[in-house]
Design an enzyme around this catalytic site. Structure first.
Site, PDB file in Angstrom:
ATOM      1  N   TRP A  38       3.096   9.575   9.718  1.00  0.00           N
ATOM      2  CA  TRP A  38       1.980  10.175   8.905  1.00  0.00           C
ATOM      3  C   TRP A  38       2.688  11.056   7.948  1.00  0.00           C
ATOM      4  CZ3 TRP A  38      -3.020  11.690  12.104  1.00  0.00           C
ATOM      5  CH2 TRP A  38      -3.609  10.328  12.460  1.00  0.00           C
TER       6      TRP A  38
ATOM      7  N   TRP B  88       0.857  -1.275   0.075  1.00  0.00           N
ATOM      8  CA  TRP B  88       0.070   0.058  -0.015  1.00  0.00           C
ATOM      9  C   TRP B  88       0.938   1.170  -0.002  1.00  0.00           C
ATOM     10  CZ3 TRP B  88      -4.978   2.038   0.464  1.00  0.00           C
ATOM     11  CH2 TRP B  88      -5.097   3.104   1.000  1.00  0.00           C
TER      12      TRP B  88
ATOM     13  N   ASP C 225      -0.132   9.038   0.512  1.00  0.00           N
ATOM     14  CA  ASP C 225       0.324  10.494   0.590  1.00  0.00           C
ATOM     15  C   ASP C 225       1.848  10.462  -0.058  1.00  0.00           C
ATOM     16  OD1 ASP C 225      -1.846  10.642   1.992  1.00  0.00           O
ATOM     17  OD2 ASP C 225      -1.112  12.095   3.279  1.00  0.00           O
TER      18      ASP C 225
ATOM     19  N   ARG D 246      -1.572  18.324  11.937  1.00  0.00           N
ATOM     20  CA  ARG D 246      -0.958  17.550  11.184  1.00  0.00           C
ATOM     21  C   ARG D 246      -0.302  18.128   9.928  1.00  0.00           C
ATOM     22  NH1 ARG D 246      -6.181  15.522  11.074  1.00  0.00           N
ATOM     23  NH2 ARG D 246      -7.396  15.813   8.949  1.00  0.00           N
TER      24      ARG D 246
END
Length: 531
Positions: A131, A69, A72, A197
Site C-alpha cells: 500500500w 491502474w 496513490d 497505515r
C-alpha cells in the site's frame, strides 16, 4: 491506503471497470487492448494506446500510468540529479486480480517522466501487496544497508484482508531502482486497531533521528526510530469531522517574511461537512513528538473533487540543494466514490492520472495567519508548443472565441466595475450545450463540471466553491485544461480547484462569459504543450 467510500479498496483494485466506463464514451471512440509496461517513455506509450491519436483520452501533459491502474502517489526522492517518483500500480487490474506494487518513473524537471517499471513488487512475501508509505535516502547508513541506501517503509496487510495493517521495510542498494524485503516481520506491528497505515518518514536533523507520521483513523500518530527498523510511539494529533485521515504529510517550510512553520497534511473526506475531499493541512509547530496547530480547523490545498492522496516533497536545484522556502506537490486526479469509472479504460487501456506538479509556498494573509499557495511547476513553460495571445477581450454576455483545443492552459485577468459573475466555458460543445465553467460568482470562485460528461453519476459533486471578495473588482485565473481534467488556480494560488471530467473529443470550443454586467478579460493567453 484503502478507499474512504462505502466500496472496499480491494474491490476497487479488482475492478473490471470497462462496463461502467463505456457509458461515458462518445459513439465511435476507438478501443485498444492494454500493453505491458516497460522502459519506454510515457509519451511514447500514449501514442500506442489507441488506434488514432484523435481517439485517445490520455492526458496531453499530465502524468499517466502507462497501462492498467494507478492510485496513490508516493513522495519522490532525489537521487543522482533526478527525482524518483513511485506510485501504487496494479498490473493485474484488467484480470480482476487485486493488489498494488510500487512502480517507478524518473524525471529531472517534473513535467516529462520516464517509466522504469516496477521497483517494489507485490506478492513476493506472505504479506501480499504493498500500500502507501514513503521512501527515504539513508545517507548516514543508520539502517545498516550502506550509505545512500533507499529505504521504504510501507503498509501491508498480511493475510490479504484490509483489517490488519502493519508497517514493513524494503530496501535498495542500486539507487532505488529495485528493492528487496527486510524479512517478513513488521518493523511496526499493529497494536490492535483497524486503521494503521500510510507511514510518512522524515529525518529529524535537530534530534538526529527518524520520525514517522502514521494514519490511525481520526489521529496521526508520531513515532521515533534511530535505525528505521525499530519504532517507538511518541505522540499523536487528533481531528475528527473529516472522515478517516489518510496519507499524512509532515514538513517544515519558511515563508517569504522569514517565518518558519511546520505543516501537517492529510488526505481526508470532508464532503459530509461541505468540505473538500482532498488534502487538508494545518500550520503550526512540531517539537519532534507533538504537533501543535495554529488553528483547530484545517485549510485545504485543493478545493475541487479530485486531488487525493497528494504528497509534497523537497524542491531542489540542479546541484541538489534544498530550497527551504518552497516544496513541490502532486496528487491523484480521482476519487474513491467513482474511481473505476473512466473512459481511458476502454479507449486507452489504463486508469490513472496525476495532477500537474505544483510549487507550494507559505504566505501570510492579511489577518497575519499563514497559508499554502501553489502554482504549476515553472518547467511547464519549457514545453510550450504554441501560444495564442488574445490580448484584452471585452465581454458582455457570452463570447465564443476563435480557438479550438482539448489540451491547453489559459490565463487571464478579469476586471469589472459592476458585475455578478464572469468566467470561461471550457471544452464547449459545437452547439454550446456542453461545457465546463470556471470563474467567479458573487462572493465565491467556482469550477463546475455539471454540463459535461463526468464520473459523478450522483450529480452531487459537480461544482466546487472557494471564498472570493468581489469588491476587488479583478481576479486572475490560470486554468490547466487536459483531456480528462481541469485545474484552476485563483489569484496567487491560495485557492485551487481540481476536478476530472471527460468531455467528448469533439467539444473543443472556448468561450468567455459575464453575468450582470461587462468585464475586460485582460492579457488573455492560451498555451499548448508538447511533452
Amino acid at each position: 491506503m484503502p478507499g474512504t467510500s462505502g466500496i472496499s479498496r480491494r474491490a476497487l483494485f479488482a475492478g473490471s471497470a470497462a462496463g461502467g466506463a463505456a457509458a461515458l464514451l462518445p459513439t465511435g471512440t476507438a478501443t485498444a487492448a492494454p500493453k505491458a509496461g516497460g522502459g519506454a517513455r510515457v509519451k511514447a506509450q500514449a501514442k500506442a494506446k489507441s488506434t488514432t491519436a484523435a481517439a485517445s483520452y490520455r492526458a496531453g501533459y499530465h502524468f499517466t500510468v502507462p497501462d492498467q491502474w494507478k492510485n496513490d502517489p508516493q513522495r519522490p526522492v532525489w537521487i543522482d540529479g533526478e527525482y524518483r517518483y513511485y506510485y501504487l500500480y496494479n498490473a493485474d487490474y484488467f484480470d480482476g486480480v487485486v493488489g498494488t506494487a510500487w512502480r517507478l518513473a524518473t524525471t529531472t524537471d517534473l513535467v516529462s517522466f520516464t517509466d522504469r517499471g516496477v521497483a517494489v513488487p507485490k506478492d513476493t512475501t506472505v504479506n501480499g501487496d504493498l500500500w502507501s508509505g514513503s521512501a527515504v535516502v539513508d545517507t548516514g547508513d543508520t539502517a545498516g544497508f550502506g550509505a545512500g541506501a533507499v529505504v521504504v517503509i510501507v503498509t501491508m496487510s498480511p493475510g490479504g484482508g484490509t483489517d490488519h495493517q502493519e508497517q514493513f521495510l524494503y530496501y535498495s542498494t542500486d539507487g532505488g531502482l529495485t528493492f528487496g524485503n527486510y524479512g517478513t516481520d513488521p518493523v511496526l506491528p499493529n497494536p490492535g486497531v483497524a486503521d494503521f497505515r500510510d507511514p510518512k518518514v522524515i529525518r529529524d536533523e535537530d534530534r538526529d533521528r527518524w520520525v514517522m507520521a502514521l494514519a490511525e483513523n481520526d489521529k496521526i500518530g508520531f513515532y521515533h526510530s534511530d535505525d528505521l527498523k525499530s519504532w517507538a510511539y511518541a505522540g499523536g494529533f487528533v481531528h475528527d469531522g473529516i472522515g478517516v485521515l489518510e496519507c499524512p504529510d509532515l514538513f517544515r517550510i519558511t515563508a517569504g517574511d522569514g517565518t518558519v512553520k511546520w505543516v501537517l497534511g492529510v488526505s481526508a473526506n470532508g464532503k459530509g461537512a461541505g468540505l473538500p475531499n482532498t488534502y487538508a493541512y494545518w500550520t503550526g509547530s512540531f517539537d519532534g513528538s507533538a504537533f501543535t496547530a495554529d488553528a483547530s480547523d484545517p485549510q485545504w490545498l485543493d478545493h475541487g473533487w479530485d486531488w487525493y492522496a497528494a504528497v509534497t516533497f523537497e524542491k531542489r536545484d540542479a546541484d541538489g540543494a534544498v530550497d527551504a522556502t518552497a516544496r513541490y506537490a502532486i496528487g491523484w486526479v480521482n476519487d474513491w466514490d467513482y474511481a473505476d469509472t473512466t473512459p481511458t479504460i476502454d479507449c486507452d487501456g489504463f486508469n490513472g492520472t496525476d495532477s500537474i506538479v505544483r510549487e507550494v509556498t507559505l504566505d501570510r494573509a492579511s489577518d497575519n495567519t499563514y497559508y499554502l499557495a501553489s502554482q504549476p511547476v515553472a518547467a511547464l513553460g519549457s514545453y510550450v508548443s504554441r501560444t495564442v495571445d488574445l490580448g484584452d477581450v471585452t465581454v458582455d454576455g457570452t463570447e465564443v472565441l476563435d480557438y479550438t483545443g482539448i489540451s491547453y492552459e489559459v490565463t487571464t485577468e478579469i476586471a469589472w466595475s459592476e458585475l455578478t459573475g464572469a468566467g470561461l466555458q471550457l471544452r464547449r460543445s459545437p452547439n454550446g450545450g456542453r461545457h465546463i465553467d470556471a470563474g467567479i460568482y458573487a462572493d465565491y470562485a467556482f469550477l463546475n463540471r455539471r454540463n459535461t460528461v463526468n464520473a459523478d453519476t450522483s450529480g452531487t459533486w459537480q461544482e466546487s466553491h472557494t471564498p472570493f471578495d468581489p469588491s476587488a473588482g479583478t481576479v486572475k485565473l490560470r486554468i490547466l485544461v487536459d483531456r480528462t481534467s481541469v485545474e484552476m488556480f485563483v489569484d496567487d494560488g491560495r485557492y485551487v480547484h481540481t476536478s476530472q471530467a471527460f468531455p467528448y473529443l469533439l467539444d473543443t470550443r472556448l468561450a468567455l462569459f459575464t453575468i450582470g454586467g461587462s468585464a475586460v478579460f485582460r492579457n488573455t493567453v492560451i498555451r499548448e504543450f508538447s511533452v
